[in-house]
Design an enzyme around this catalytic site. Structure first.
Site, PDB file in Angstrom:
ATOM      1  N   HIS A 100      -6.746  -3.470 -12.417  1.00 14.15           N
ATOM      2  CA  HIS A 100      -5.937  -2.273 -12.138  1.00 14.15           C
ATOM      3  C   HIS A 100      -4.747  -2.324 -13.107  1.00 14.15           C
ATOM      4  O   HIS A 100      -4.282  -3.418 -13.457  1.00 14.15           O
ATOM      5  CB  HIS A 100      -5.290  -2.294 -10.754  1.00 14.15           C
ATOM      6  CG  HIS A 100      -6.191  -2.445  -9.572  1.00 14.15           C
ATOM      7  ND1 HIS A 100      -6.726  -3.623  -9.178  1.00 14.15           N
ATOM      8  CD2 HIS A 100      -6.592  -1.536  -8.652  1.00 14.15           C
ATOM      9  CE1 HIS A 100      -7.439  -3.445  -8.061  1.00 14.15           C
ATOM     10  NE2 HIS A 100      -7.379  -2.190  -7.727  1.00 14.15           N
ATOM     11  N   ASP A 103      -2.014  -4.711 -11.987  1.00 18.41           N
ATOM     12  CA  ASP A 103      -2.254  -6.162 -12.076  1.00 18.41           C
ATOM     13  C   ASP A 103      -1.733  -6.731 -13.387  1.00 18.41           C
ATOM     14  O   ASP A 103      -1.459  -7.921 -13.480  1.00 18.41           O
ATOM     15  CB  ASP A 103      -3.758  -6.504 -12.076  1.00 18.41           C
ATOM     16  CG  ASP A 103      -4.522  -5.828 -10.982  1.00 18.41           C
ATOM     17  OD1 ASP A 103      -3.925  -5.572  -9.931  1.00 18.41           O
ATOM     18  OD2 ASP A 103      -5.725  -5.546 -11.184  1.00 18.41           O
ATOM     19  N   GLU A 267     -18.969  -2.710  -1.800  1.00 17.24           N
ATOM     20  CA  GLU A 267     -18.415  -4.039  -1.523  1.00 17.24           C
ATOM     21  C   GLU A 267     -18.990  -4.580  -0.221  1.00 17.24           C
ATOM     22  O   GLU A 267     -19.041  -3.884   0.792  1.00 17.24           O
ATOM     23  CB  GLU A 267     -16.887  -3.952  -1.439  1.00 17.24           C
ATOM     24  CG  GLU A 267     -16.266  -5.279  -1.028  1.00 17.24           C
ATOM     25  CD  GLU A 267     -14.762  -5.326  -1.178  1.00 17.24           C
ATOM     26  OE1 GLU A 267     -14.233  -4.798  -2.171  1.00 17.24           O
ATOM     27  OE2 GLU A 267     -14.127  -5.904  -0.295  1.00 17.24           O
ATOM     28  N   HIS A 270     -16.613  -4.345   2.776  1.00 17.75           N
ATOM     29  CA  HIS A 270     -16.409  -2.969   3.234  1.00 17.75           C
ATOM     30  C   HIS A 270     -17.631  -2.478   4.021  1.00 17.75           C
ATOM     31  O   HIS A 270     -17.494  -1.735   5.000  1.00 17.75           O
ATOM     32  CB  HIS A 270     -16.168  -2.028   2.047  1.00 17.75           C
ATOM     33  CG  HIS A 270     -14.948  -2.368   1.247  1.00 17.75           C
ATOM     34  ND1 HIS A 270     -14.596  -1.678   0.113  1.00 17.75           N
ATOM     35  CD2 HIS A 270     -13.990  -3.317   1.409  1.00 17.75           C
ATOM     36  CE1 HIS A 270     -13.473  -2.172  -0.380  1.00 17.75           C
ATOM     37  NE2 HIS A 270     -13.094  -3.181   0.374  1.00 17.75           N
ATOM     38  N   ASP A 295     -19.110  -5.158  -5.413  1.00 16.76           N
ATOM     39  CA  ASP A 295     -18.027  -6.131  -5.252  1.00 16.76           C
ATOM     40  C   ASP A 295     -18.578  -7.187  -4.306  1.00 16.76           C
ATOM     41  O   ASP A 295     -18.876  -6.904  -3.136  1.00 16.76           O
ATOM     42  CB  ASP A 295     -16.770  -5.471  -4.652  1.00 16.76           C
ATOM     43  CG  ASP A 295     -15.886  -4.833  -5.724  1.00 16.76           C
ATOM     44  OD1 ASP A 295     -16.291  -4.816  -6.905  1.00 16.76           O
ATOM     45  OD2 ASP A 295     -14.794  -4.353  -5.367  1.00 16.76           O
ATOM     46  N   ASP A 308     -11.779 -10.749   1.963  1.00 12.59           N
ATOM     47  CA  ASP A 308     -12.080 -10.916   0.529  1.00 12.59           C
ATOM     48  C   ASP A 308     -12.348 -12.368   0.134  1.00 12.59           C
ATOM     49  O   ASP A 308     -11.706 -12.912  -0.770  1.00 12.59           O
ATOM     50  CB  ASP A 308     -10.927 -10.351  -0.327  1.00 12.59           C
ATOM     51  CG  ASP A 308     -10.915  -8.834  -0.356  1.00 12.59           C
ATOM     52  OD1 ASP A 308     -11.983  -8.217  -0.203  1.00 12.59           O
ATOM     53  OD2 ASP A 308      -9.828  -8.254  -0.543  1.00 12.59           O
TER      54      ASP A 308
HETATM   55  C1  3MF Z   1      -9.808  -3.141  -1.427  1.00 15.55           C
HETATM   56  C2  3MF Z   1     -10.643  -3.264  -2.612  1.00 15.55           C
HETATM   57  C3  3MF Z   1      -9.978  -2.877  -3.890  1.00 15.55           C
HETATM   58  C4  3MF Z   1     -10.912  -2.295  -4.868  1.00 15.55           C
HETATM   59  C5  3MF Z   1     -10.174  -2.013  -6.133  1.00 15.55           C
HETATM   60  C6  3MF Z   1     -10.956  -1.304  -7.137  1.00 15.55           C
HETATM   61  C7  3MF Z   1      -7.969  -4.053  -4.382  1.00 15.55           C
HETATM   62  O1  3MF Z   1     -10.412  -3.532  -0.274  1.00 15.55           O
HETATM   63  O2  3MF Z   1     -11.783  -3.657  -2.532  1.00 15.55           O
HETATM   64  O3  3MF Z   1      -9.363  -4.035  -4.411  1.00 15.55           O
HETATM   65  O4  3MF Z   1     -12.025  -3.108  -5.138  1.00 15.55           O
HETATM   66  O5  3MF Z   1      -9.053  -1.226  -5.843  1.00 15.55           O
HETATM   67  O6  3MF Z   1     -11.462  -0.116  -6.710  1.00 15.55           O
HETATM   68 MG    MG Z   2     -13.430  -3.998  -3.796  1.00 17.68          MG
END
Ligand code: 3MF
Ligand code: MG
Length: 436
Positions: A100, A103, A267, A270, A295, A308
């Site tokens: 990002h 970052d 992800e 998610h 992800d 995460d």
């Molecule tokens: C949050 C995420 C994010 C996204 C990232 C890119 C900060 O739960 O998973 O990580 O992966 O913003 O889209």
């Molecule tokens: Mg992510």
């Protein structure tokens, strides 16, 4: 050169028998699996934010890490952070990274200053990418940390925030294009609401679609050849996020006519938060023609929030890669470790070993998935289960001409009395276990 990773060797493949911690046991980038190099199948990426920008804080305590590039508020420290990041990429040998804007550079006092800093640091990245051969899987804009975005970016009630978000996305798309990024990602962490009492759902959907359409238009205008990806997540930080899951994102794309322009970055964590399995989300996206990238980071199964963590469950990850391989594998997408080490894992070696272990888990899983596909039993049994639909009669039943009355007549004339058949779940689970 920094001395941050001093004493840590370049990680090489040594095979399953090695007792060297700093070696791959299963990830041999050059191994050919199902006709493709393992490196080209998995397309690993390191996430800049978790590994280099996150400082180890949690809701109850501040930073635990101690890094030479803190405090992260000067360009000098941003360059030092980049030096360490690219040193890690060289040690791991993973082909890609993701970032990002927030970052990689400190926020400026104005948009112009923030963009100038992004340009400066990404020029520095370009040199280091050239030196190390590391490529960019995707770039993205952080539209959720700064307080201006507390009520959303594209979905903010204030049009000025919408404009600021759009200008920021433009800068991040320009940087991604400059670095040869293969995708551009949008994750709407604050594109949702905390209470419906102050929220106009229908306006916010139109705003979000308007921004996404601008992203697509700008992609074509600048000739960006990568894929635009939306990353679904049901909640956190918002109570409800509009990009809830793959099905919701597809409905949204379809509603606004963007389904041929945008795909999804799925992800694992998610998917779980949305009440699905990872493989469900991948299989659904593939069947809808919008599968893009993943992800690869899991959640703790007891905590109920987005922890995460690096993957470490081969059987689970196998089912994900099975769906990916079945869909033909990655094209522009890849396996991004959107994963962070725990806040007590304060040593530089922890950062390296987290990735080494995760890459090995994914390599084992991909090999198991490829073997399952090659064996073909699972697909054969699935096809057998639906074989009735491949007959002339099966096709006729589906056709619109065969109405409910025709179905009624058919059952009566033939005296149909369908008999239940086993779903064979345990047999199939046993079969999978032979490979993992
Ligand atoms: C949050 C995420 C994010 C996204 C990232 C890119 C900060 O739960 O998973 O990580 O992966 O913003 O889209
Ligand atoms: Mg992510």
């Amino acid at each position: 050169m920094t001395d941050f990773f001093a004493g840590i060797p370049k990680i090489a493949y040594e095979g399953p028998e090695t007792d060297n911690e700093f070696a791959f046991r299963h990830y041999n980038p050059d191994e050919i699996v199902a006709g493709r190099r393992l490196e080209d199948h998995l397309r690993f990426a390191v996430a800049y934010w978790h590994s280099f920008a996150w400082e180890g804080g949690d809701p109850f305590g501040g930073r635990t890490f101690d890094r030479p590039w803190y405090p992260q508020d000067t360009m000098e420290n941003a360059r030092l952070k980049a030096d360490a990041a690219f040193e890690m990429f060289a040690l791991l040998g993973q082909p890609f990274f993701c970032f990002h804007d927030a970052d990689v550079r400190p926020e400026g006092a104005t948009l112009a200053e923030s963009v100038a800093r992004l340009d400066e640091i990404t020029d520095y990245f370009a040199e280091k990418m050239e030196e190390t051969g590391t490529r960019l899987l995707w770039g993205t804009a952080n539209l959720f940390t700064h307080r201006r975005y507390m009520a959303g970016a594209a979905t903010n009630p204030d049009p000025e925030v919408f404009a600021y978000a759009g200008a920021t996305i433009k800068a991040c798309m320009d940087a991604t294009m400059k670095l040869g990024g293969e995708n551009y990602v949008l994750w709407g962490g604050r594109e949702g609401y905390v209470t419906l009492l102050n929220t106009d759902l229908s306006r916010e959907a139109d705003q979000m679609a308007a921004m996404l359409a601008k992203v697509v238009d700008y992609k074509h205008k600048i000739g960006f050849k990568g894929t635009i990806l939306v990353e679904p997540k049901p909640q956190e930080p918002s109570k409800h996020q509009y990009d809830y899951d793959v099905a919701t994102v597809y409905g949204f794309l379809k509603r606004y006519g963007l389904e041929n322009e945008v795909k999804v970055n799925i992800e694992q964590g998610h998917a779980i938060l949305a009440g699905h399995s990872f493989e469900h989300e991948i299989a659904l996206a593939a069947s809808l023609g919008i599968f893009g990238s993943i992800d690869m980071n899991r959640n703790d199964y007891q905590s109920g929030w987005d922890t995460d963590q690096f993957p470490n469950n081969v059987p689970e990850v196998t089912l994900a890669y099975y769906e990916i391989l079945k869909a033909g594998g990655f094209t522009t997408g890849g396996t991004n470790f959107d994963a962070k080490i725990r806040r007590q894992s304060i040593d530089p070696a922890d950062l390296i070993l987290a990735h080494v272990g995760a890459m090995d888990v994914c390599a084992r899983a991909l090999k198991a998935a490829a073997a399952m596909l090659e064996d073909g039993t699972l697909e054969r049994l699935r096809a057998e289960r639906y074989a009735g639909w491949d007959t002339e009669e099966g096709r006729r039943l589906l056709s619109r001409e065969t109405g409910l009355e025709a179905l009624d007549a058919l059952v009566r004339e033939r005296g149909l009395d369908p008999q239940p058949r086993s779903g064979r779940q345990e047999r199939l689970e046993n079969l999978v276990n032979r490979f993992v």
